[in-house]
Design a protein around this motif. Sequence first.
Motif, PDB file in Angstrom:
ATOM      1  N   VAL A 297       0.841  -1.196   0.000  1.00 13.44           N
ATOM      2  CA  VAL A 297       0.000   0.000   0.000  1.00 13.44           C
ATOM      3  C   VAL A 297       0.877   1.247   0.000  1.00 13.44           C
ATOM      4  N   GLY A 298       0.736   2.069  -1.028  1.00 11.99           N
ATOM      5  CA  GLY A 298       1.484   3.322  -1.121  1.00 11.99           C
ATOM      6  C   GLY A 298       0.662   4.480  -0.601  1.00 11.99           C
ATOM      7  N   ASP A 299       1.338   5.510  -0.094  1.00  9.64           N
ATOM      8  CA  ASP A 299       0.679   6.679   0.477  1.00  9.64           C
ATOM      9  C   ASP A 299       0.975   7.902  -0.394  1.00  9.64           C
ATOM     10  N   LEU A 300      -0.075   8.482  -0.955  1.00  6.87           N
ATOM     11  CA  LEU A 300       0.057   9.733  -1.706  1.00  6.87           C
ATOM     12  C   LEU A 300      -0.174  10.869  -0.721  1.00  6.87           C
ATOM     13  N   TYR A 301       0.900  11.578  -0.394  1.00  8.38           N
ATOM     14  CA  TYR A 301       0.780  12.650   0.586  1.00  8.38           C
ATOM     15  C   TYR A 301       0.134  13.887  -0.021  1.00  8.38           C
TER      16      TYR A 301
ATOM     17  N   VAL B 136       3.691  -1.802  -5.615  1.00  9.95           N
ATOM     18  CA  VAL B 136       2.564  -1.341  -4.809  1.00  9.95           C
ATOM     19  C   VAL B 136       1.286  -1.628  -5.590  1.00  9.95           C
ATOM     20  N   THR B 137       0.283  -2.205  -4.927  1.00  8.53           N
ATOM     21  CA  THR B 137      -0.961  -2.561  -5.606  1.00  8.53           C
ATOM     22  C   THR B 137      -2.174  -1.754  -5.154  1.00  8.53           C
ATOM     23  N   VAL B 138      -2.015  -0.994  -4.067  1.00  7.13           N
ATOM     24  CA  VAL B 138      -3.101  -0.156  -3.551  1.00  7.13           C
ATOM     25  C   VAL B 138      -2.509   1.183  -3.137  1.00  7.13           C
ATOM     26  N   GLY B 139      -3.175   2.258  -3.515  1.00 10.22           N
ATOM     27  CA  GLY B 139      -2.776   3.591  -3.066  1.00 10.22           C
ATOM     28  C   GLY B 139      -3.814   4.145  -2.120  1.00 10.22           C
ATOM     29  N   VAL B 140      -3.364   4.929  -1.137  1.00 10.01           N
ATOM     30  CA  VAL B 140      -4.268   5.637  -0.231  1.00 10.01           C
ATOM     31  C   VAL B 140      -3.843   7.095  -0.154  1.00 10.01           C
ATOM     32  N   LEU B 141      -4.809   7.942   0.147  1.00  2.44           N
ATOM     33  CA  LEU B 141      -4.535   9.354   0.363  1.00  2.44           C
ATOM     34  C   LEU B 141      -5.623   9.913   1.245  1.00  2.44           C
ATOM     35  N   GLU B 142      -5.368  11.062   1.827  1.00  8.74           N
ATOM     36  CA  GLU B 142      -6.385  11.765   2.600  1.00  8.74           C
ATOM     37  C   GLU B 142      -6.643  13.106   1.930  1.00  8.74           C
TER      38      GLU B 142
ATOM     39  N   ARG C  28     -10.597  11.040   9.575  1.00  7.05           N
ATOM     40  CA  ARG C  28      -9.905  11.474  10.794  1.00  7.05           C
ATOM     41  C   ARG C  28     -10.232  12.939  11.018  1.00  7.05           C
ATOM     42  N   PRO C  29     -10.178  13.383  12.275  1.00  7.35           N
ATOM     43  CA  PRO C  29     -10.484  14.787  12.568  1.00  7.35           C
ATOM     44  C   PRO C  29      -9.509  15.725  11.868  1.00  7.35           C
ATOM     45  N   GLY C  30     -10.041  16.869  11.448  1.00  8.92           N
ATOM     46  CA  GLY C  30      -9.225  17.903  10.818  1.00  8.92           C
ATOM     47  C   GLY C  30      -9.340  19.201  11.581  1.00  8.92           C
ATOM     48  N   HIS C  31      -9.252  20.299  10.868  1.00  6.72           N
ATOM     49  CA  HIS C  31      -9.348  21.631  11.462  1.00  6.72           C
ATOM     50  C   HIS C  31     -10.738  21.861  12.028  1.00  6.72           C
ATOM     51  N   GLN C  32     -10.763  22.397  13.224  1.00  7.71           N
ATOM     52  CA  GLN C  32     -12.011  22.689  13.918  1.00  7.71           C
ATOM     53  C   GLN C  32     -12.919  21.459  13.872  1.00  7.71           C
TER      54      GLN C  32
ATOM     55  N   ASP D 200     -13.923  19.971  11.078  1.00  3.76           N
ATOM     56  CA  ASP D 200     -13.791  19.349   9.766  1.00  3.76           C
ATOM     57  C   ASP D 200     -13.129  17.982   9.867  1.00  3.76           C
ATOM     58  N   THR D 201     -13.182  17.250   8.776  1.00  3.99           N
ATOM     59  CA  THR D 201     -12.565  15.931   8.727  1.00  3.99           C
ATOM     60  C   THR D 201     -11.744  15.775   7.451  1.00  3.99           C
ATOM     61  N   TYR D 202     -10.898  14.774   7.484  1.00  4.62           N
ATOM     62  CA  TYR D 202     -10.175  14.326   6.304  1.00  4.62           C
ATOM     63  C   TYR D 202     -10.742  12.955   5.947  1.00  4.62           C
ATOM     64  N   VAL D 203     -10.969  12.754   4.669  1.00  6.38           N
ATOM     65  CA  VAL D 203     -11.538  11.523   4.156  1.00  6.38           C
ATOM     66  C   VAL D 203     -10.423  10.734   3.486  1.00  6.38           C
ATOM     67  N   ARG D 204     -10.347   9.443   3.787  1.00  4.77           N
ATOM     68  CA  ARG D 204      -9.333   8.619   3.134  1.00  4.77           C
ATOM     69  C   ARG D 204      -9.914   8.023   1.855  1.00  4.77           C
ATOM     70  N   LEU D 205      -9.132   8.114   0.781  1.00  5.68           N
ATOM     71  CA  LEU D 205      -9.502   7.541  -0.501  1.00  5.68           C
ATOM     72  C   LEU D 205      -8.532   6.408  -0.816  1.00  5.68           C
ATOM     73  N   ARG D 206      -9.005   5.466  -1.607  1.00  3.17           N
ATOM     74  CA  ARG D 206      -8.212   4.291  -1.945  1.00  3.17           C
ATOM     75  C   ARG D 206      -8.342   4.032  -3.440  1.00  3.17           C
ATOM     76  N   ARG D 207      -7.275   3.484  -4.032  1.00  2.00           N
ATOM     77  CA  ARG D 207      -7.288   3.168  -5.452  1.00  2.00           C
ATOM     78  C   ARG D 207      -6.437   1.917  -5.693  1.00  2.00           C
ATOM     79  N   THR D 208      -6.941   1.042  -6.528  1.00  2.00           N
ATOM     80  CA  THR D 208      -6.156  -0.116  -6.953  1.00  2.00           C
ATOM     81  C   THR D 208      -5.153   0.357  -7.995  1.00  2.00           C
TER      82      THR D 208
END
Length: 163
Positions: free
Chosen positions: A83-87, A117-123, A147-151, A153-161
């Motif tokens: 699993v790779g992480d796209l920052y 790497v066969t799966v990518g994730v990002l927030e 995950r919690p963000g500013h005030q 707000d939240t961050y959403v995790r996305l995934r891609r094959t």
Amino acid sequence: MNIRLAEHADGAAVAEVHIAARNAYYDGHLDVEALDRRAAQLRAIYTGKPERFERNLWCAEVDGEVLGMALIGPPKAWLGPWVGDLYQIHVRPDHWRKGIGTALHDVCIEAWRDAGVTVGVLEVWSHNDRAQAFYESHGWRPDGHTRPGHQADTYVRLRRTIL
């Protein structure tokens, strides 16, 4: 357009791309002082330690000017070595919708393929509709994690094959 691995000398230009993009999507959501504080931190990060450039940090240049950047990191151990992480992918706002982000995205995907790497994730920030639409158009989908963000707000995790 030329996309290449960034060098330490690119740090200031990469920081300014990141700051301009970040300020554009947080405009109206974070106060100016918070944006300025983070801008100072980003300038220090990108112009500071050269090991930042040992990761896969690319810059996109047009006519010798850095207009975009992308950063992927090594897999997080708890997600697995496949699993790779796209920052981040950032493009200067005055160059949005000109193919720079897509070209950077393609380089990230190719690097992951080469590394097995066969799966990518990002927030992505929950209010950044532009980024969410960009990633969706490139095959990314929410995986249910946030995950919690500013005030409040939240961050959403996305995934891609990665094929």
